[in-house]
Design a protein around this motif. Structure first.
Motif, PDB file in Angstrom:
ATOM      1  N   VAL A  34      13.694 -13.922   0.440  1.00 39.83           N
ATOM      2  CA  VAL A  34      12.835 -13.485   0.504  1.00 39.83           C
ATOM      3  C   VAL A  34      11.894 -15.066   1.224  1.00 39.83           C
ATOM      4  O   VAL A  34      10.852 -14.899   2.190  1.00 39.83           O
ATOM      5  CB  VAL A  34      11.612 -12.920  -0.100  1.00 39.83           C
ATOM      6  N   THR A  35      11.921 -15.946   0.605  1.00 40.77           N
ATOM      7  CA  THR A  35      11.521 -17.228   0.540  1.00 40.77           C
ATOM      8  C   THR A  35      11.864 -17.955   2.409  1.00 40.77           C
ATOM      9  O   THR A  35      11.517 -18.900   2.951  1.00 40.77           O
ATOM     10  CB  THR A  35      11.720 -18.243  -0.173  1.00 40.77           C
ATOM     11  N   VAL A  36      13.588 -17.635   2.796  1.00 43.77           N
ATOM     12  CA  VAL A  36      13.960 -18.151   3.692  1.00 43.77           C
ATOM     13  C   VAL A  36      13.220 -17.371   5.028  1.00 43.77           C
ATOM     14  O   VAL A  36      12.947 -18.120   6.286  1.00 43.77           O
ATOM     15  CB  VAL A  36      15.540 -17.781   4.017  1.00 43.77           C
ATOM     16  N   PRO A  63       9.278  -8.447   0.531  1.00 41.86           N
ATOM     17  CA  PRO A  63       8.948  -7.609  -0.881  1.00 41.86           C
ATOM     18  C   PRO A  63       8.482  -8.613  -1.263  1.00 41.86           C
ATOM     19  O   PRO A  63       9.124 -10.087  -1.911  1.00 41.86           O
ATOM     20  CB  PRO A  63      10.187  -6.719  -0.955  1.00 41.86           C
ATOM     21  N   ASN A  64       7.251  -8.979  -2.474  1.00 40.29           N
ATOM     22  CA  ASN A  64       6.705  -9.281  -3.435  1.00 40.29           C
ATOM     23  C   ASN A  64       7.053 -10.818  -2.443  1.00 40.29           C
ATOM     24  O   ASN A  64       7.909 -11.531  -3.846  1.00 40.29           O
ATOM     25  CB  ASN A  64       7.820  -9.060  -4.282  1.00 40.29           C
ATOM     26  N   ALA A  65       6.920 -11.081  -1.988  1.00 40.77           N
ATOM     27  CA  ALA A  65       6.831 -12.556  -1.118  1.00 40.77           C
ATOM     28  C   ALA A  65       5.483 -13.674  -1.946  1.00 40.77           C
ATOM     29  O   ALA A  65       3.940 -13.357  -1.321  1.00 40.77           O
ATOM     30  CB  ALA A  65       6.587 -12.557   0.611  1.00 40.77           C
ATOM     31  N   GLY A  66       6.070 -14.046  -2.277  1.00 43.90           N
ATOM     32  CA  GLY A  66       5.142 -14.794  -3.812  1.00 43.90           C
ATOM     33  C   GLY A  66       4.567 -16.600  -2.225  1.00 43.90           C
ATOM     34  O   GLY A  66       4.532 -17.626  -2.418  1.00 43.90           O
ATOM     35  N   ASN A  86       2.545  -9.505   2.705  1.00 42.25           N
ATOM     36  CA  ASN A  86       3.337  -9.101   1.596  1.00 42.25           C
ATOM     37  C   ASN A  86       3.223  -7.693   0.514  1.00 42.25           C
ATOM     38  O   ASN A  86       2.290  -7.677  -0.322  1.00 42.25           O
ATOM     39  CB  ASN A  86       2.486 -10.362   0.332  1.00 42.25           C
ATOM     40  N   PHE A  87       3.827  -6.563   1.215  1.00 42.67           N
ATOM     41  CA  PHE A  87       3.464  -6.202   0.395  1.00 42.67           C
ATOM     42  C   PHE A  87       4.684  -6.131  -0.639  1.00 42.67           C
ATOM     43  O   PHE A  87       5.708  -6.305  -1.169  1.00 42.67           O
ATOM     44  CB  PHE A  87       5.251  -4.816   0.766  1.00 42.67           C
ATOM     45  N   THR A  88       3.563  -4.829  -1.372  1.00 45.17           N
ATOM     46  CA  THR A  88       4.410  -4.697  -2.815  1.00 45.17           C
ATOM     47  C   THR A  88       4.223  -3.793  -4.192  1.00 45.17           C
ATOM     48  O   THR A  88       4.337  -3.848  -5.013  1.00 45.17           O
ATOM     49  CB  THR A  88       3.360  -6.241  -4.277  1.00 45.17           C
ATOM     50  N   THR A  89       4.213  -3.030  -3.118  1.00 47.13           N
ATOM     51  CA  THR A  89       3.862  -1.158  -3.652  1.00 47.13           C
ATOM     52  C   THR A  89       5.123  -0.989  -4.136  1.00 47.13           C
ATOM     53  O   THR A  89       6.567  -1.048  -3.642  1.00 47.13           O
ATOM     54  CB  THR A  89       3.298  -0.258  -2.820  1.00 47.13           C
ATOM     55  N   VAL A 102      13.480   7.729  -3.410  1.00 45.88           N
ATOM     56  CA  VAL A 102      12.823   7.272  -3.608  1.00 45.88           C
ATOM     57  C   VAL A 102      12.738   5.415  -2.939  1.00 45.88           C
ATOM     58  O   VAL A 102      13.912   5.113  -3.393  1.00 45.88           O
ATOM     59  CB  VAL A 102      12.782   6.935  -5.317  1.00 45.88           C
ATOM     60  N   TYR A 103      12.393   4.981  -2.364  1.00 48.90           N
ATOM     61  CA  TYR A 103      12.182   4.121  -1.832  1.00 48.90           C
ATOM     62  C   TYR A 103      11.901   2.476  -2.592  1.00 48.90           C
ATOM     63  O   TYR A 103      10.478   2.611  -3.645  1.00 48.90           O
ATOM     64  CB  TYR A 103      10.873   3.521  -0.429  1.00 48.90           C
ATOM     65  N   ASP A 104      12.624   1.644  -2.758  1.00 45.46           N
ATOM     66  CA  ASP A 104      12.143   0.438  -3.306  1.00 45.46           C
ATOM     67  C   ASP A 104      11.390  -0.245  -2.081  1.00 45.46           C
ATOM     68  O   ASP A 104      11.445  -0.335  -1.463  1.00 45.46           O
ATOM     69  CB  ASP A 104      13.148  -0.504  -4.436  1.00 45.46           C
ATOM     70  N   THR A 105      10.412  -1.854  -3.068  1.00 46.31           N
ATOM     71  CA  THR A 105       9.385  -2.209  -2.183  1.00 46.31           C
ATOM     72  C   THR A 105       9.750  -2.767  -1.130  1.00 46.31           C
ATOM     73  O   THR A 105       9.848  -2.611   0.513  1.00 46.31           O
ATOM     74  CB  THR A 105       8.808  -3.300  -3.114  1.00 46.31           C
ATOM     75  N   ALA A 106      11.078  -3.496  -0.864  1.00 47.68           N
ATOM     76  CA  ALA A 106      12.452  -4.110   0.193  1.00 47.68           C
ATOM     77  C   ALA A 106      12.281  -2.530   1.144  1.00 47.68           C
ATOM     78  O   ALA A 106      12.323  -3.006   2.509  1.00 47.68           O
ATOM     79  CB  ALA A 106      13.187  -4.379  -0.011  1.00 47.68           C
TER      80      ALA A 106
END
Length: 354
Positions: A109-111, A132-135, A143-146, A155-159
């Motif tokens: 994610v950081t990359v 997803p969950n990008a700090g 920054n999508f976090t659900t 059922v989708y995960d955040t990414a």
């Protein structure tokens, strides 16, 4: 007689800015061994050949199209690829608005975020990414976090759901923001415990209002406001940044196409360009992309031009402002300006006395 055409170019861009805002481009990076191609562009979801993709990846592409972008660019990597370098290299010189990597691992994610930020800072690219969950703490990173987003039997995960979010953002016109955008297909989510705190922390979340699932507030990940005002609270709005990026692209591309290497750098020609930009701003005021009650105006940056001459060894102490304006500096055009981008109504304070 080329110079007057700059007005025509800007007029055309101004007249189509609202329409173009809902014709954004989504880019996806997918790992898949089904096909052998590297890059492919789709302008219509019916053009996607299911034989080219795994069911999961075909679903990500379909989700991006649900937001009605003008195009979806897909960069394919082999499943054995250890990083995203090859895909990012191919994307660098393409035009897109929002990037998503639905199967991204946390470590990458950081990359991707750093790649987006570097290209904006160093290469004048107006790329943005939904991660997803990008700090992160940056206006170009959403920054999508659900999590646990149920659509039918899946059922989708955040990414995984970032492809859907990127499609929504690319398809929205300037007549509305992402705030309270309803996702009719979503049946349930894992609800954020404190939605207000999440939004304040720069998170784009989904909320359940008791009847439907919708996007909370259309914010990017920017949290830190700079003391000198170069990044104020308005920079937290996805819609404002999108408008800012499109205005930047219009001015930059027009200057690049019509002026660079074609027009002599004298004061009169700079004034023609400035007047054209200001007429462009006036049209954007009419469409309420810019605030018609604010001063939206470009001008020669007198301080910067004076500083350039001083740095070159000239004493400009006796030069008044007009002389600085009229004394163009070599090949450089120093411009400044002020604009106020309009955001949508999202908050209401209404005190009623009885």
């Amino acid at each position: 007689m080329g110079l007057p055409e700059i007005n025509i170019t800007f007029t055309g861009k101004a007249q189509t800015l609202v329409q173009r805002s809902q014709l954004g481009i989504v880019s996806l990076i997918l790992k898949d061994d089904t096909g052998t191609f590297e890059s492919i562009e789709y302008k219509d979801p019916t053009a996607v050949e299911t034989a080219d993709w795994t069911p999961e990846n075909a679903d990500y592409i379909a989700n991006a199209f649900k937001g009605d972008p003008s195009k979806v660019i897909v960069e394919r990597l082999d499943t054995t690829a250890v990083d995203y370098t090859a895909a990012l290299t191919r994307l660098k010189n393409k035009r897109f608005n929002y990037l998503a990597v639905p199967a991204i691992e946390t470590a990458d994610v950081t990359v991707i975020a750093e790649w987006i930020k570097t290209n904006r800072a160093d290469n004048r690219k107006t790329f943005k990414a939904v991660l997803p969950n990008a700090g992160e703490d940056h206006e170009a990173i959403i920054n999508f976090t659900t999590n646990d987003i149920k659509v039918g039997e899946k059922v989708y995960d955040t990414a995984e759901f970032t492809a859907r979010i990127a499609g929504i953002l690319a398809g929205l016109p300037f007549t509305r923001s992402a705030t309270y955008f309803v996702l009719d297909e979503v049946e349930s989510i894992t609800e954020i415990e404190d939605p207000n705190a999440a939004v304040d922390a720069g998170e784009l979340i989904l909320i359940n209002d008791g009847e439907k699932i919708k996007i909370g507030r259309g914010v990017n990940s920017l949290v830190t406001i700079t003391p000198n005002g170069t990044k104020n609270d308005e920079f937290k709005s996805i819609r404002v940044i999108e408008a800012m990026d499109m205005i930047h692209d219009d001015i930059y591309s027009t200057f690049d196409d019509e002026y660079v290497g074609k027009v002599n750098n004298i004061y009169d020609n700079q004034v023609i360009f400035i007047n054209s930009v200001n007429r462009y701003f006036t049209r954007l005021q009419t469409d309420e992309i810019l605030d018609p009650n604010a001063t939206n105006q470009a001008r020669i940056d007198v301080a910067a031009q004076r500083a350039a001459w001083e740095e070159a060894g000239f004493d400009t102490t006796d030069w008044d402002e007009q002389r600085v304006k009229e004394t163009s500096f070599r090949k450089n055009v120093f411009l400044a300006g002020n604009i106020k981008i309009v955001d949508t109504m999202e908050d209401l304070d209404f005190s009623i006395a009885i």
